[in-house]
Design an enzyme around this catalytic site. Sequence first.
Site, mmCIF file in Angstrom:
data_model
loop_
_atom_site.group_PDB
_atom_site.id
_atom_site.type_symbol
_atom_site.label_atom_id
_atom_site.label_comp_id
_atom_site.label_asym_id
_atom_site.label_seq_id
_atom_site.Cartn_x
_atom_site.Cartn_y
_atom_site.Cartn_z
ATOM 1 C CB SER A 187 -0.771 0.010 1.259
ATOM 2 O OG SER A 187 -1.511 1.081 1.283
ATOM 3 C CE1 TYR B 294 -3.883 -1.816 4.914
ATOM 4 C CE2 TYR B 294 -3.210 0.436 4.324
ATOM 5 C CZ TYR B 294 -3.744 -0.932 3.928
ATOM 6 O OH TYR B 294 -4.234 -0.786 2.820
HETATM 7 N N1 LIG Z 1 -8.601 -1.046 -1.395
HETATM 8 C C1 LIG Z 1 -7.592 -0.136 -1.062
HETATM 9 O O1 LIG Z 1 -8.195 1.230 -1.041
HETATM 10 C C2 LIG Z 1 -6.155 -0.490 -1.006
HETATM 11 C C3 LIG Z 1 -5.367 0.596 -1.164
HETATM 12 C C4 LIG Z 1 -4.107 -0.103 -0.795
HETATM 13 C C5 LIG Z 1 -3.671 -1.233 -0.459
HETATM 14 N N2 LIG Z 1 -4.664 -2.444 -0.345
HETATM 15 C C6 LIG Z 1 -4.361 -3.570 -0.032
HETATM 16 O O2 LIG Z 1 -4.633 -4.308 -1.188
HETATM 17 C C7 LIG Z 1 -5.066 -5.808 -0.914
HETATM 18 C C8 LIG Z 1 -6.419 -6.032 -1.402
HETATM 19 O O3 LIG Z 1 -7.079 -4.994 -0.987
HETATM 20 P P1 LIG Z 1 -8.851 -5.199 -1.105
HETATM 21 O O4 LIG Z 1 -9.106 -3.823 -1.366
HETATM 22 O O5 LIG Z 1 -9.129 -6.142 -2.558
HETATM 23 O O6 LIG Z 1 -9.461 -5.699 0.018
HETATM 24 P P2 LIG Z 1 -10.680 -6.298 0.396
HETATM 25 O O7 LIG Z 1 -11.760 -5.929 -0.505
HETATM 26 O O8 LIG Z 1 -10.984 -5.913 2.059
HETATM 27 O O9 LIG Z 1 -10.305 -8.012 0.252
HETATM 28 C C9 LIG Z 1 -9.623 -8.477 1.261
HETATM 29 C C10 LIG Z 1 -9.251 -10.015 0.703
HETATM 30 O O10 LIG Z 1 -8.434 -10.672 1.645
HETATM 31 C C11 LIG Z 1 -9.206 -11.824 2.004
HETATM 32 N N3 LIG Z 1 -8.601 -12.080 3.390
HETATM 33 C C12 LIG Z 1 -8.919 -11.380 4.661
HETATM 34 N N4 LIG Z 1 -8.594 -11.860 5.509
HETATM 35 C C13 LIG Z 1 -8.210 -13.385 5.457
HETATM 36 C C14 LIG Z 1 -7.415 -14.027 5.847
HETATM 37 N N5 LIG Z 1 -7.097 -14.028 7.337
HETATM 38 N N6 LIG Z 1 -7.138 -15.276 5.198
HETATM 39 C C15 LIG Z 1 -7.177 -15.389 3.681
HETATM 40 N N7 LIG Z 1 -7.878 -14.614 3.261
HETATM 41 C C16 LIG Z 1 -8.003 -13.094 3.868
HETATM 42 C C17 LIG Z 1 -10.536 -11.532 1.825
HETATM 43 O O11 LIG Z 1 -11.459 -12.563 1.811
HETATM 44 P P3 LIG Z 1 -12.214 -13.406 2.896
HETATM 45 O O12 LIG Z 1 -12.772 -12.352 3.740
HETATM 46 O O13 LIG Z 1 -13.043 -14.283 2.189
HETATM 47 O O14 LIG Z 1 -11.100 -14.118 3.603
HETATM 48 C C18 LIG Z 1 -10.553 -10.702 0.644
HETATM 49 O O15 LIG Z 1 -10.421 -11.658 -0.389
HETATM 50 C C19 LIG Z 1 -5.117 -5.674 0.535
HETATM 51 O O16 LIG Z 1 -3.638 -6.189 1.033
HETATM 52 C C20 LIG Z 1 -5.120 -4.235 1.048
HETATM 53 O O17 LIG Z 1 -4.700 -3.926 2.331
HETATM 54 C C21 LIG Z 1 -6.052 -1.875 -0.449
#
Ligand SMILES: NC(=O)c1ccc[n+]([C@@H]2O[C@H](COP(=O)([O-])OP(=O)(O)OC[C@H]3O[C@@H](n4cnc5c(N)ncnc54)[C@H](OP(=O)(O)O)[C@@H]3O)[C@@H](O)[C@H]2O)c1
Length: 250
Positions: free
Chosen positions: A142, A155
């Site tokens: 991130s 984070y």
């Molecule tokens: N969206 C943003 O604005 C943003 C910005 C910067 C960085 N990021 C990073 O990018 C990545 C993806 O973001 P996103 O927006 O797609 O996040 P998200 O919508 O919150 O999805 C998170 C994913 O991780 C899985 N997950 C969570 N806890 C888990 C666990 N204990 N074991 C296995 N799987 C798990 C969730 O699936 P289940 O709930 O089914 O387990 C889901 O598929 C993350 O690392 C996030 O921190 C996101």
Amino acid sequence: MDMDRPAALVTGASASIGAAFARELATRGHDLVLVARRAEPLHALAAELKDRHGTATEVLAADLTDRAQATAVEERLADAGRPIDLLVNSAGALSTGLFPKLPIEDEVRQVELNAIVPMRLTHSVLSVMLDRGKGSIINVSSIAGVAPTPFSATYCGGYSFLTTFSQSVDLEVCRYGVTVTAVLPGFTAAEADPARRIQAADRVVREALAANAAGRAVCVPGLRNKRAAAFARLAPRRLVRFVMRAAQDS
Ligand SMILES: NC(=O)c1ccc[n+]([C@@H]2O[C@H](COP(=O)([O-])OP(=O)(O)OC[C@H]3O[C@@H](n4cnc5c(N)ncnc54)[C@H](OP(=O)(O)O)[C@@H]3O)[C@@H](O)[C@H]2O)c1
């Protein structure tokens, strides 16, 4: 899975960025291993990708913060008989709030998921990739990891580790035909919303894949995020700290 087609394992594939990786990779002819805790959305995505692109998919439902369940994923990655060409670590979590008020076990679990799990999975897949003389790893980090940010300290700290770790390993393995890319998105969602500075997940994914294919160790998707990351890297620490504090107060 067809051994003639490239295979990718994507964590966090049940939502947002991870699902966008799976969809984009399916259009590019990859077979997939989909990982997240919830099996249902993974099976739904697998069915969609089979219908649209004929993608062969394995579903591995696992809580990656549970050692026994994570081991199954590590073993899949280390299986030289069914090699994975691309690992995408996109599972992650965010907590916000005054650090001392947050339950410490939740914070520890967050570091486990955002930093230690990608480190372990990178370790598991690399031996096979080095033996084959090819492979790609994309660690979704991130932009929050580039500057100290109050109220999301864990984070930021976790992703600061993941970004530096990924670049360091890339330096070790790039001469063996393997690229490790840390991707540093800003706000991202399924649909772009420029007014709220939100990028579309599919755009983040395409930039990440292009950066990895070009052998780049870091990818900051989007011009606005690139500018912010450059400021955080180049400006004096005291100025970065001042700006981050002012942003919280405004
Ligand atoms: N969206 C943003 O604005 C943003 C910005 C910067 C960085 N990021 C990073 O990018 C990545 C993806 O973001 P996103 O927006 O797609 O996040 P998200 O919508 O919150 O999805 C998170 C994913 O991780 C899985 N997950 C969570 N806890 C888990 C666990 N204990 N074991 C296995 N799987 C798990 C969730 O699936 P289940 O709930 O089914 O387990 C889901 O598929 C993350 O690392 C996030 O921190 C996101």
